[in-house]
Motif scaffolding. Structure first.
Motif, mmCIF file in Angstrom:
data_model
loop_
_atom_site.group_PDB
_atom_site.id
_atom_site.type_symbol
_atom_site.label_atom_id
_atom_site.label_comp_id
_atom_site.label_asym_id
_atom_site.label_seq_id
_atom_site.Cartn_x
_atom_site.Cartn_y
_atom_site.Cartn_z
ATOM 1 N N LYS A 178 1.032 -1.226 0.167
ATOM 2 C CA LYS A 178 -0.081 -0.021 0.024
ATOM 3 C C LYS A 178 1.060 1.361 0.052
ATOM 4 C CE LYS A 178 -4.213 -1.671 2.605
ATOM 5 N NZ LYS A 178 -4.805 -1.385 3.670
ATOM 6 N N MET A 179 1.968 1.218 0.489
ATOM 7 C CA MET A 179 2.952 2.298 0.827
ATOM 8 C C MET A 179 3.666 2.467 -0.751
ATOM 9 S SD MET A 179 4.523 1.599 4.479
ATOM 10 C CE MET A 179 5.611 3.282 4.538
ATOM 11 N N GLY A 180 3.276 1.458 -1.749
ATOM 12 C CA GLY A 180 3.886 1.715 -2.838
ATOM 13 C C GLY A 180 5.409 0.895 -3.094
ATOM 14 N N LYS A 181 5.525 0.158 -2.247
ATOM 15 C CA LYS A 181 6.878 -0.598 -2.522
ATOM 16 C C LYS A 181 6.704 -1.956 -3.072
ATOM 17 C CE LYS A 181 8.303 1.520 1.974
ATOM 18 N NZ LYS A 181 9.170 2.644 1.568
ATOM 19 N N LYS A 182 7.537 -2.584 -3.786
ATOM 20 C CA LYS A 182 7.435 -3.751 -4.263
ATOM 21 C C LYS A 182 8.030 -4.725 -3.114
ATOM 22 C CE LYS A 182 7.738 -3.120 -8.920
ATOM 23 N NZ LYS A 182 8.419 -1.790 -9.460
ATOM 24 N N VAL A 183 7.349 -5.866 -2.962
ATOM 25 C CA VAL A 183 7.837 -6.844 -1.821
ATOM 26 C C VAL A 183 8.050 -8.157 -2.607
ATOM 27 C CG1 VAL A 183 7.128 -8.067 0.104
ATOM 28 C CG2 VAL A 183 6.292 -5.649 -0.314
ATOM 29 N N ILE A 184 9.188 -8.749 -2.406
ATOM 30 C CA ILE A 184 9.952 -10.110 -2.516
ATOM 31 C C ILE A 184 9.696 -10.933 -1.461
ATOM 32 C CG2 ILE A 184 11.553 -11.319 -3.650
ATOM 33 C CD1 ILE A 184 12.536 -8.600 -4.745
ATOM 34 N N SER A 185 9.066 -11.997 -1.480
ATOM 35 C CA SER A 185 9.089 -12.865 -0.238
ATOM 36 C C SER A 185 9.522 -14.393 -0.538
ATOM 37 C CB SER A 185 7.590 -13.055 0.470
ATOM 38 O OG SER A 185 6.894 -13.467 -0.191
ATOM 39 N N VAL A 186 9.956 -15.070 0.525
ATOM 40 C CA VAL A 186 10.513 -16.314 0.338
ATOM 41 C C VAL A 186 9.441 -17.031 1.364
ATOM 42 C CG1 VAL A 186 12.025 -18.209 0.224
ATOM 43 C CG2 VAL A 186 12.819 -15.906 -0.194
ATOM 44 N N ASP A 187 8.735 -18.123 1.079
ATOM 45 C CA ASP A 187 7.721 -18.551 1.780
ATOM 46 C C ASP A 187 7.436 -20.145 1.328
ATOM 47 O OD1 ASP A 187 5.722 -19.503 3.647
ATOM 48 O OD2 ASP A 187 4.824 -17.467 3.870
ATOM 49 N N LEU A 188 7.589 -21.059 2.078
ATOM 50 C CA LEU A 188 7.183 -22.479 1.453
ATOM 51 C C LEU A 188 5.884 -22.745 1.361
ATOM 52 C CD1 LEU A 188 10.143 -24.152 3.427
ATOM 53 C CD2 LEU A 188 9.634 -24.430 1.022
ATOM 54 N N ASN A 189 5.135 -22.014 2.183
ATOM 55 C CA ASN A 189 3.799 -21.956 2.113
ATOM 56 C C ASN A 189 3.139 -21.010 0.937
ATOM 57 O OD1 ASN A 189 0.857 -22.249 2.425
ATOM 58 N ND2 ASN A 189 0.971 -21.331 4.480
ATOM 59 N N PRO A 190 2.696 -21.827 -0.178
ATOM 60 C CA PRO A 190 2.293 -20.745 -1.174
ATOM 61 C C PRO A 190 0.794 -20.154 -0.901
ATOM 62 C CG PRO A 190 1.958 -22.924 -2.046
ATOM 63 C CD PRO A 190 2.618 -23.039 -0.598
ATOM 64 N N MET A 191 0.194 -20.705 -0.037
ATOM 65 C CA MET A 191 -1.208 -20.098 0.466
ATOM 66 C C MET A 191 -1.245 -18.894 1.739
ATOM 67 S SD MET A 191 -2.828 -23.966 0.416
ATOM 68 C CE MET A 191 -1.370 -24.732 1.121
ATOM 69 N N SER A 192 -0.085 -18.840 1.980
ATOM 70 C CA SER A 192 0.042 -17.870 3.066
ATOM 71 C C SER A 192 -0.275 -16.444 2.447
ATOM 72 C CB SER A 192 1.410 -17.636 3.802
ATOM 73 O OG SER A 192 2.411 -17.061 2.935
ATOM 74 N N ARG A 193 -0.628 -15.202 3.645
ATOM 75 C CA ARG A 193 -1.127 -14.144 3.258
ATOM 76 C C ARG A 193 0.193 -13.550 2.366
ATOM 77 N NH1 ARG A 193 -2.591 -11.554 8.283
ATOM 78 N NH2 ARG A 193 -1.011 -12.587 9.017
ATOM 79 N N THR A 194 1.256 -13.688 3.126
ATOM 80 C CA THR A 194 2.567 -13.185 2.498
ATOM 81 C C THR A 194 2.789 -13.736 0.940
ATOM 82 O OG1 THR A 194 3.622 -13.260 4.659
ATOM 83 C CG2 THR A 194 5.161 -12.911 2.864
ATOM 84 N N SER A 195 2.467 -14.834 0.845
ATOM 85 C CA SER A 195 2.732 -15.349 -0.518
ATOM 86 C C SER A 195 1.639 -14.543 -1.581
ATOM 87 C CB SER A 195 2.430 -16.948 -0.602
ATOM 88 O OG SER A 195 3.389 -17.454 0.043
ATOM 89 N N VAL A 196 0.513 -14.333 -1.153
ATOM 90 C CA VAL A 196 -0.452 -13.992 -1.919
ATOM 91 C C VAL A 196 -0.265 -12.391 -2.324
ATOM 92 C CG1 VAL A 196 -3.122 -13.668 -2.095
ATOM 93 C CG2 VAL A 196 -2.261 -15.724 -1.306
ATOM 94 N N TRP A 197 0.216 -11.861 -1.388
ATOM 95 C CA TRP A 197 0.207 -10.330 -1.481
ATOM 96 C C TRP A 197 1.579 -9.752 -2.246
ATOM 97 C CZ3 TRP A 197 -2.150 -9.742 3.829
ATOM 98 C CH2 TRP A 197 -3.383 -9.728 3.851
#
Ligand code: PTJ
Length: 263
Positions: A178-197
């Motif tokens: 929302k702050m306009g930043k691009k987010v790259i994440s590593v998460d073994l769970n593809p269904m987590s909120r982090t993964s989806v967002w």
């Protein structure tokens, strides 16, 4: 530096997994990893078991897009928590060097002691500068977040255009977007909120992912800006997340068929 206190017999069939598990436990005793970090690690282990503890082809595409975004960023920042400080400190420091990113300690269970311990781990791993510690006037707050992950460094995550968040809990990812930043994440769970967002989600073990990203960075630094932009333009995070789920369900079906034949 994390002191490894538990001896794991090298001939154990699950030596690497056990070694890593004990590194996390030792890291908790040394106030680097949060207690909840053990639970998070266990959840990751379960997903990695489904992957066969190897990098699937789809993850290499995710990792390539992630490195391309980091290389094109103006102010890239790698956010470091307790788990990744134990699992892959050298890889994170080298990735920061290769992509000109800053390293920032950012914790959900933030204490002064853990902040300083993680700073030391990163410095032992070769980091020259670690943001997010000894904040003083540089302390800024991310809006909408009530827990301690809201506390960020003025010169780091606050200013960043791209934030790499290996191992995360979801709500910050959404606010950073929302702050306009691009987010790259590593998460073994593809269904987590982090993964989806996330803009780019790497569904892989963080140690393998960061190691592979170092080689990818060597390769991509030889490419032109236009070639990097093409990699990003072609990338579709939603499709790749679907690929990761399909990969996992195919693996489970194959394992079930094998079990039926053998059992
Ligand atoms: O060090 P702190 O105080 O910032 O706290 C860190 C933890 C990890 C405790 C905190 O961020 C947390 O509670 O995270 P979650 O919500 O449990 O999410 C962690 C996610 O990482 C889960 O979806 C796990 O499947 C995933 N995960 C765990 N281990 C790995 C992993 N993904 C990649 N590689 C791993 N080794």
């Amino acid at each position: 530096m994390v002191r490894f206190l538990t001896e794991v017999p090298e001939d154990h069939p699950r030596y690497l997994s056990l070694k890593e598990r004990h590194a996390i436990i030792d890291g908790m005793h040394q106030k680097i990893v949060a207690e909840a970090g053990l639970i998070a690690h266990g959840r990751g282990e379960a997903f990695d078991y489904i992957l066969g503890e190897e990098t699937p082809a789809y993850a290499l595409i995710q990792e390539e897009a992630a490195v391309a975004i980091l290389l094109l960023a103006e102010h890239p920042v790698i956010s470091v928590n307790g788990n990744v400080a134990v699992l892959c400190p050298k890889e994170l420091v080298q990735l920061a060097e290769k992509t000109s990113a800053k390293l920032e300690v950012n914790l959900f269970y933030r204490t002064k002691e853990r902040e300083k311990n993680i700073e030391s781990v990163l410095k032992d791993a070769g980091a020259k500068e670690v943001l997010g510690v000894h904040l003083g006037d540089r302390a800024k707050s991310i809006p909408e977040i009530t827990h301690k992950r809201r506390i960020v460094d003025l010169n780091g995550i606050f200013l960043a255009d791209v934030v790499f968040v290996p191992l995360e809990d979801g709500d910050r990812t959404m606010v950073l977007r929302k702050m306009g930043k691009k987010v790259i994440s590593v998460d073994l769970n593809p269904m987590s909120r982090t993964s989806v967002w996330s803009n780019v989600t790497i569904v892989n073990h963080v140690r393998r992912a960061t190691r592979e990203m170092l080689d990818i960075a060597d390769d991509l630094t030889k490419k032109s800006k236009e070639e990097l932009i093409t990699i990003i333009d072609k990338y579709d995070n939603n499709n790749l997340l679907q690929d990761s789920l399909r990969f996992m369900s195919d693996r489970l079906i194959k394992l079930a068929q094998k079990q039926l034949k053998e059992g």
